[in-house]
Structures are given as structure tokens and as C-alpha cells.
Design a protein around this motif. Structure first.
Motif, PDB file in Angstrom:
ATOM      1  N   THR A   1     -16.629 -20.374 -40.086  1.00 12.25           N
ATOM      2  CA  THR A   1     -16.961 -19.103 -40.738  1.00 12.25           C
ATOM      3  C   THR A   1     -18.288 -18.569 -40.198  1.00 12.25           C
ATOM      4  OG1 THR A   1     -18.250 -20.101 -42.516  1.00 12.25           O
ATOM      5  CG2 THR A   1     -15.866 -19.895 -42.886  1.00 12.25           C
ATOM      6  N   ALA A   2     -18.516 -17.276 -40.383  1.00 14.16           N
ATOM      7  CA  ALA A   2     -19.759 -16.652 -39.919  1.00 14.16           C
ATOM      8  C   ALA A   2     -20.968 -17.323 -40.583  1.00 14.16           C
ATOM      9  CB  ALA A   2     -19.731 -15.155 -40.204  1.00 14.16           C
ATOM     10  N   ASP A   3     -20.822 -17.705 -41.858  1.00 14.89           N
ATOM     11  CA  ASP A   3     -21.927 -18.357 -42.594  1.00 14.89           C
ATOM     12  C   ASP A   3     -22.319 -19.690 -41.976  1.00 14.89           C
ATOM     13  OD1 ASP A   3     -21.959 -16.326 -44.352  1.00 14.89           O
ATOM     14  OD2 ASP A   3     -20.881 -17.379 -45.968  1.00 14.89           O
TER      15      ASP A   3
ATOM     16  N   VAL B   1     -27.187 -19.978 -36.080  1.00 17.44           N
ATOM     17  CA  VAL B   1     -27.723 -18.816 -35.360  1.00 17.44           C
ATOM     18  C   VAL B   1     -28.978 -19.156 -34.564  1.00 17.44           C
ATOM     19  CG1 VAL B   1     -26.707 -16.977 -36.779  1.00 17.44           C
ATOM     20  CG2 VAL B   1     -28.853 -18.024 -37.479  1.00 17.44           C
TER      21      VAL B   1
ATOM     22  N   GLU C   1      -8.410 -15.658 -38.382  1.00 20.14           N
ATOM     23  CA  GLU C   1      -9.545 -15.689 -39.298  1.00 20.14           C
ATOM     24  C   GLU C   1      -9.616 -17.073 -39.945  1.00 20.14           C
ATOM     25  OE1 GLU C   1     -11.809 -13.640 -39.501  1.00 20.14           O
ATOM     26  OE2 GLU C   1     -11.040 -11.682 -38.990  1.00 20.14           O
TER      27      GLU C   1
ATOM     28  N   THR D   1     -13.932 -13.541 -37.212  1.00 20.42           N
ATOM     29  CA  THR D   1     -15.133 -12.875 -37.731  1.00 20.42           C
ATOM     30  C   THR D   1     -16.390 -13.624 -37.297  1.00 20.42           C
ATOM     31  OG1 THR D   1     -13.934 -11.934 -39.578  1.00 20.42           O
ATOM     32  CG2 THR D   1     -16.304 -12.176 -39.874  1.00 20.42           C
ATOM     33  N   ALA D   2     -16.324 -14.946 -37.310  1.00 16.93           N
ATOM     34  CA  ALA D   2     -17.479 -15.752 -36.852  1.00 16.93           C
ATOM     35  C   ALA D   2     -17.790 -15.443 -35.389  1.00 16.93           C
ATOM     36  CB  ALA D   2     -17.174 -17.242 -37.032  1.00 16.93           C
TER      37      ALA D   2
ATOM     38  N   LEU E   1     -17.109 -12.657 -33.684  1.00 21.94           N
ATOM     39  CA  LEU E   1     -17.686 -11.314 -33.548  1.00 21.94           C
ATOM     40  C   LEU E   1     -19.148 -11.312 -33.999  1.00 21.94           C
ATOM     41  CD1 LEU E   1     -14.654  -9.192 -34.857  1.00 21.94           C
ATOM     42  CD2 LEU E   1     -15.268  -9.720 -32.495  1.00 21.94           C
ATOM     43  N   HIS E   2     -19.429 -12.057 -35.072  1.00 18.55           N
ATOM     44  CA  HIS E   2     -20.807 -12.125 -35.562  1.00 18.55           C
ATOM     45  C   HIS E   2     -21.709 -12.838 -34.555  1.00 18.55           C
ATOM     46  CE1 HIS E   2     -24.023 -11.918 -38.399  1.00 18.55           C
ATOM     47  NE2 HIS E   2     -24.201 -13.233 -38.364  1.00 18.55           N
ATOM     48  N   ALA E   3     -21.195 -13.917 -33.974  1.00 17.28           N
ATOM     49  CA  ALA E   3     -21.984 -14.675 -32.986  1.00 17.28           C
ATOM     50  C   ALA E   3     -22.333 -13.801 -31.784  1.00 17.28           C
ATOM     51  CB  ALA E   3     -21.204 -15.908 -32.541  1.00 17.28           C
TER      52      ALA E   3
ATOM     53  N   LYS F   1     -22.751 -10.597 -31.808  1.00 13.08           N
ATOM     54  CA  LYS F   1     -23.769  -9.632 -32.264  1.00 13.08           C
ATOM     55  C   LYS F   1     -25.149 -10.292 -32.288  1.00 13.08           C
ATOM     56  CE  LYS F   1     -24.262  -6.310 -36.073  1.00 13.08           C
ATOM     57  NZ  LYS F   1     -25.271  -6.894 -36.980  1.00 13.08           N
ATOM     58  N   VAL F   2     -25.196 -11.503 -32.840  1.00 12.19           N
ATOM     59  CA  VAL F   2     -26.471 -12.229 -32.918  1.00 12.19           C
ATOM     60  C   VAL F   2     -27.028 -12.460 -31.515  1.00 12.19           C
ATOM     61  CG1 VAL F   2     -27.523 -14.466 -33.542  1.00 12.19           C
ATOM     62  CG2 VAL F   2     -25.917 -13.349 -35.124  1.00 12.19           C
TER      63      VAL F   2
END
Ligand code: ATP
Length: 319
Positions: free
Chosen positions: A116-118, A122, A141, A145-146, A148-150, A152-153
Motif C-alpha cells: 500500500t502507499a502507506d 519514502v 490494487e 496506487t502505491a 503511482l505514489h512512489a 510522485k515522491v
């Protein structure tokens, strides 16, 4: 800052002990650790570079074994998390006598799909000079989502984004969904690498001519690569392009050749990012990457075949 952070799946391939049989005919299987993003991290570390892997494994014997393989190979495994409820992914894979590769995946769902993104580490991602990923982590999923978030970070922290889709048709619900989702993050990359097969899959055209490859080009890209197996690769930048032949070797098993290629090229780019703007330097880096791919194709399996720098330089000097 020279760290290559690779994101995605690490799993165990089970490979028949004898060559050229179907999965059903195989008398026994041996464990071959793999997963393209993990192979890339190990390829970088094998060359003496800084590498980290971010992903999820099952909290089981196989997951712990894979984390140890990362560490034993000098990869920072601080970005690995474990799932207590799901197993490490497995794939049974064989090269049949007719030359076709046959896969059978055990991912129902496997731990890597449940990241998960959480849970993303990071702090590891933010240290990346290059953040590298594939497309298998986009399939389901919550991992999508994780992923895509990674990205971005990593981008916000100033990393270059490197994308090797590594198409595995059997893992997608449909080919149309594979194409759409692989292309859904296309424009965000700085560096993309595709094989001939992937170029055809994504463009619908069976040709490696420049005008076909250019359909995948985006003005924001820094580098695009089309790998051609024993023929080496084509490359494209904003200002120049070319073809770099590979080295002549006795091919035994190409598993991991693409991962060795992109891992070694990323190693060269983090060491000297000016190679992205300098034709001579870039072609030198690609020659080195071709040699890494070629050596990997001469031995069975992926991880055991990834070369050290001296082995690469020997092949390049000999040629
Ligand atoms: P994979 O099989 O791991 O998915 P890929 O299809 O992405 O890999 P390939 O084109 O098979 O990548 O190989 C990557 C690079 O490795 C090539 O561009 C080439 O430089 C080198 N290479 C692979 N196979 C050979 C070979 N038989 N002889 C020489 N070089 C090779």
C-alpha cells in the motif's frame, strides 16, 4: 547522489531441471530468484553501484530468502516490507522444445500485489538519483496506487524516472488493459526501454524503424531505448539518435539480459548524468550496457549471470 532505487516485484521462478520440456512434463524444478526490478537492483550493485529495492514480500521462508539475496548482493533492502497474510509470488516457467516460453504464476494475490502507499519507505525513495520501475506493479490494487505514489515522491525529490514495462501478457486481465495501463504512466518517465516485442505491442506495428519507435517518443523524454537482442539496441534523445551493436557471444539463456542492460546503463548514467546530452559518452555507456546484456545471455538464470565490471571490460577489450 548515485543511488538507483528499483521498485516492484521480486519472486521465485521455478525452472525445470531439464531443458526443453513443458511444465507438465518437467520431472523437477529448481528455485531461480527473479522479478525484473529486483534483477535491475542487483545488476547495479554487482557493478559496484549503490542500489536499493522497494517492494513487498511474504513473511515466509521464501520472502526472507529473497530479502537475504538482496542484502548478500549488496542491495539496500530497507525498502522491503513483509506481508503476514499473503505469500511471496511464485512463477513456474519453462522454455519448451518449440521455443515458446510457458509461464504459470501463483499470485492470488501474492504479497507484492498488496503493497500500500502507506507502507512505502519514502525515505529510501527520496534518496534516489534514478527511480526505476516496470508495469507488473500497475496491474492490481493496492499496489497500483502505491506505485503511482512512489513515482510522485521520487519525481518531487528530483530523481530521474526510468521505465521498463517488461510486458507479461498472462498477468493482465486483457491485452487492451495491458496496453492502456502501460501507457497510462508513459509520459511521466525520463528514460524508457522497450524490447522489439513491446514496441510492436504498444504501437500495433511490427517494425523497428525509427518512425515506429518515434510513436512512443515524448518531448519530455531524456532517453528512449529499443533493445534488439543480439543486434544490440537503438536509442533516441532529443538531439541525437543511433544504433549500437552488441557483442558476439554464445547465447544460452537470455533471462535477465534486459535487466542487466538497463541496470548497467542506469549505473553509468548516475555516475555521469552528462552522458544523456553527449553522444560519445552515451554511446560508450550503451556499449557497456550491451556487453552486460550479452554476458547475461551466456549463462543460465538471471541473478547468477549478472556480470561484475571486470568481466564486462574483458569482453569489450576482446571485441
Ligand atoms: P528480457 O529477455 O530480459 O526480457 P529484453 O527483451 O528486454 O530482455 P534483449 O533485447 O533480449 O532484452 O536484451 C537486452 C540487451 O542485451 C540487448 O539490447 C543486447 O545488447 C544484449 N543481448 C541480449 N542477448 C544478446 C545476445 N545473444 N548476444 C549479444 N547481446 C545480447
Amino acid at each position: 547522489r548515485e543511488l538507483v532505487v528499483s521498485f516492484g516485484e521480486m519472486l521465485i521462478d521455478f525452472v525445470p531441471t531439464v531443458a526443453g520440456v513443458s511444465l507438465a512434463e518437467a520431472p523437477a524444478f529448481v528455485k531461480a530468484p527473479g522479478g525484473a526490478p529486483a534483477n535491475v537492483a542487483i545488476a547495479v550493485a554487482r557493478l559496484g553501484g549503490g542500489a536499493a529495492f522497494v517492494g513487498k514480500l511474504g513473511d515466509d521462508e521464501f520472502g526472507r530468502m529473497l530479502a537475504k539475496i538482496l542484502r548478500d548482493n549488496g542491495v539496500d533492502a530497507g525498502g522491503v516490507v513483509f506481508d503476514s497474510g499473503a505469500r511471496t509470488a511464485l512463477a513456474f516457467v519453462t522454455l519448451r522444445a518449440d521455443g515458446e516460453r510457458e509461464f504459470m504464476f501463483y499470485r492470488n494475490p501474492s504479497a507484492d500485489m498488496l503493497l500500500t502507499a502507506d507502507e512505502l519507505k519514502v525515505d529510501v525513495i527520496k534518496r534516489a538519483a534514478v527511480f526505476h520501475y516496470g508495469s507488473i506493479s500497475l496491474i492490481a490494487e493496492p499496489c497500483r496506487t502505491a506505485h503511482l505514489h512512489a513515482m510522485k515522491v521520487a519525481k518531487e525529490a528530483g530523481a530521474l524516472l526510468s521505465y521498463d514495462p517488461n510486458l507479461r501478457e498472462a498477468l493482465w486481465p486483457s491485452l487492451e488493459e495491458a496496453r492502456t495501463k502501460i501507457l497510462s504512466i508513459w509520459d511521466q518517465a525520463d528514460i524508457v526501454k522497450v524490447s522489439e516485442v513491446e514496441l510492436e505491442f504498444l504501437t500495433g506495428i511490427n517494425s523497428v524503424e525509427d518512425d515506429v519507435a518515434m510513436k512512443l517518443w515524448r518531448p519530455t523524454f531524456k532517453l528512449m531505448l529499443v533493445t534488439l537482442g543480439d543486434q544490440g539496441c537503438k536509442y533516441y534523445t532529443k538531439d541525437f539518435r543511433g544504433t549500437v551493436p552488441s557483442y558476439k557471444v554464445q547465447q544460452v539463456d537470455t533471462t535477465g539480459a534486459g535487466d542487466a542492460f538497463i541496470g548497467s546503463l542506469l549505473r553509468k548514467i548516475v555516475q555521469d548524468p552528462s552522458a544523456l546530452q553527449d553522444k560519445t559518452k552515451l554511446e560508450g555507456a550503451i556499449k557497456f550496457a550491451n556487453a552486460c546484456g550479452a554476458i547475461t545471455a551466456t549463462k543460465k538464470g538471471a541473478i547468477p549471470s549478472l556480470p561484475k565490471e571486470d568481466e564486462v571490460l574483458r569482453l569489450m577489450e576482446k571485441a
